[in-house]
Design a protein around this motif. Structure first.
Motif, PDB file in Angstrom:
ATOM      1  N   ALA A   1       7.239  22.724 -68.024  1.00 41.25           N
ATOM      2  CA  ALA A   1       7.519  21.954 -69.251  1.00 41.25           C
ATOM      3  C   ALA A   1       7.444  20.447 -69.055  1.00 41.25           C
TER       4      ALA A   1
ATOM      5  N   THR B   1      -0.274  27.351 -74.296  1.00 39.02           N
ATOM      6  CA  THR B   1      -0.918  27.071 -73.012  1.00 39.02           C
ATOM      7  C   THR B   1      -0.856  28.272 -72.078  1.00 39.02           C
ATOM      8  N   VAL B   2       0.242  29.023 -72.129  1.00 43.37           N
ATOM      9  CA  VAL B   2       0.378  30.201 -71.256  1.00 43.37           C
ATOM     10  C   VAL B   2      -0.040  31.498 -71.961  1.00 43.37           C
TER      11      VAL B   2
ATOM     12  N   LEU C   1      -3.533  26.391 -64.482  1.00 44.99           N
ATOM     13  CA  LEU C   1      -2.527  25.397 -64.868  1.00 44.99           C
ATOM     14  C   LEU C   1      -2.199  24.465 -63.706  1.00 44.99           C
TER      15      LEU C   1
ATOM     16  N   ILE D   1      12.645  26.611 -73.336  1.00 46.83           N
ATOM     17  CA  ILE D   1      11.627  25.662 -72.845  1.00 46.83           C
ATOM     18  C   ILE D   1      12.009  24.238 -73.262  1.00 46.83           C
TER      19      ILE D   1
ATOM     20  N   LYS E   1       2.272  30.437 -80.560  1.00 47.06           N
ATOM     21  CA  LYS E   1       3.404  29.508 -80.683  1.00 47.06           C
ATOM     22  C   LYS E   1       4.402  29.926 -81.763  1.00 47.06           C
TER      23      LYS E   1
ATOM     24  N   LEU F   1       3.433  24.649 -75.470  1.00 43.28           N
ATOM     25  CA  LEU F   1       3.396  25.183 -74.109  1.00 43.28           C
ATOM     26  C   LEU F   1       3.214  26.701 -74.105  1.00 43.28           C
ATOM     27  N   LEU F   2       3.811  27.372 -75.082  1.00 43.65           N
ATOM     28  CA  LEU F   2       3.606  28.816 -75.187  1.00 43.65           C
ATOM     29  C   LEU F   2       2.128  29.127 -75.397  1.00 43.65           C
TER      30      LEU F   2
ATOM     31  N   ARG G   1       5.279  34.755 -68.350  1.00 41.19           N
ATOM     32  CA  ARG G   1       4.557  33.590 -68.871  1.00 41.19           C
ATOM     33  C   ARG G   1       5.525  32.555 -69.449  1.00 41.19           C
ATOM     34  N   VAL G   2       6.589  33.033 -70.080  1.00 42.58           N
ATOM     35  CA  VAL G   2       7.609  32.120 -70.617  1.00 42.58           C
ATOM     36  C   VAL G   2       8.296  31.373 -69.469  1.00 42.58           C
TER      37      VAL G   2
ATOM     38  N   ALA H   1       6.092  28.710 -68.344  1.00 41.31           N
ATOM     39  CA  ALA H   1       6.104  27.598 -69.306  1.00 41.31           C
ATOM     40  C   ALA H   1       7.335  26.713 -69.110  1.00 41.31           C
TER      41      ALA H   1
END
Length: 334
Positions: A173, A143-144, A203, A118, A148, A140-141, A165-166, A169
């Motif tokens: 980013a 966020t999804v 998102l 990311i 973290k 960001l992790l 999900r990654v 992200a």
């Protein structure tokens, strides 16, 4: 035109072919597509329709030397990416336009931590130090929906849903204005699909992103799209707002797609599959590409190529059967 009507992406007469051992595969054949700010366009069709090739074209990722963008324009925020150098393309990928690939197993690098993957995009586009980029990647992790603390773990340590999900992200980013999602839930089970789609919608709204959703699942389209382009053998056969496609279906192929879906409210209705299969893209039929499978086709359909024509302000269809007096589909639209 107000700001809500601004076109962030215009595809004009795009034609893409692949050449190998003397044969030419006609993957995308003169399609036109517009994406308006903060809207989602669904690109729908069977496997082999040309959806993924269209997506790769939008990022300048058609594989050379076999793949060739033969014709057309792809205009992102006023700039034609087909006239850009590779370095210019690298500068807009991830920043102005990004892609969520359909298989997270192959989209992620197995020997890099997810946090590093990311952070890579953030370092490139935001010109920040690695430590700051990694910290942002960790956020960001969250966020999804991933702790973290897992930023230092590798892809094999995550489930399929978590890996997707990654990938999301990574795509988000640098907050790109345009997001392309290529069948992002295909590899996931139904429960996880719903969670990932719900997260993507939230998102998208939060980041004010415009999106192209590539799928063969009309349920996903109904859930997330504002407009729909129905694609077949590299052509767009029907294009309209969601209500047009679902409630005012006009193309026989679109009708066939709906007739192939079970009705959960009436288990007595038999499914009506579309006869035959997708044509060989290296030897497409003359005239309308759908005519060999179309129950309404006549001799004219075998020789005359239909153009995508407006039938209302929001609805287009490519079908010459409408030249016949009183022609209508058999599907009941409500």
């Amino acid at each position: 035109m107000n700001s809500n009507d601004k076109k962030v992406l215009e595809v004009k007469n795009l034609t893409v072919t692949y050449e190998s051992e003397g044969s030419v595969v006609e993957a995308v054949n003169g399609i036109n597509l517009d994406l308006t700010a903060r809207k989602t366009v669904g690109l729908v069709g069977e496997t082999g329709a040309g959806k993924t090739t269209t997506a790769l074209s939008l990022l300048g990722l058609v594989q050379k030397p076999q793949g060739h963008v033969k014709n057309g324009k792809i205009i992102i925020n006023g700039k034609n990416i087909l006239e850009m150098t590779e370095k210019e393309l690298e500068n807009i990928r991830g920043k102005e336009i990004a892609m969520i690939f359909q298989d997270p197993m192959t989209a992620l690098n197995p020997v890099m931590t997810v946090g590093d993957q990311i952070a890579e995009s953030i370092v490139k586009h935001e010109k920040v130090k690695y430590e700051e980029a990694f910290a942002k990647a960790s956020e960001l992790l969250e966020t999804v929906g991933i702790d973290k603390a897992r930023a230092k773990e590798y892809p094999h340590q995550f489930s399929g849903g978590m890996r997707q999900r990654v990938v999301i992200a990574i795509a988000l980013a640098c907050r790109p204005g345009i997001l392309i999602a290529d069948e992002p839930t295909t590899a996931l089970d139904v429960t996880i699909q719903a969670q990932v789609l719900d997260m993507m919608k939230k998102l998208k709204d939060e980041y004010e992103t415009s999106m192209i959703m590539i799928t063969h699942d009309l349920g996903v389209v109904a859930e997330i799209c504002d407009e729909v382009a129905v694609m077949y053998a590299g052509h767009i056969l029907e294009y309209g707002v969601l209500e047009d496609i679902f409630n005012r279906t006009k193309h026989p192929y679109t009708e066939g797609l709906f007739n192939s879906i079970p009705d959960i409210n009436d288990d007595k209705i038999r499914l009506v599959p579309i006869d035959g299969g997708m044509p060989d893209p290296s030897n497409l039929p003359k005239g309308c590409v759908f005519h060999p499978r179309c129950p309404y086709a006549d001799e004219k359909c075998k020789t005359e190529k239909p153009e995508l024509k407006n039938i209302s302000e929001t609805h287009q269809v490519a079908c010459i059967a409408y030249d016949r007096p009183g022609f209508s589909l058999g599907r009941s639209n409500s």
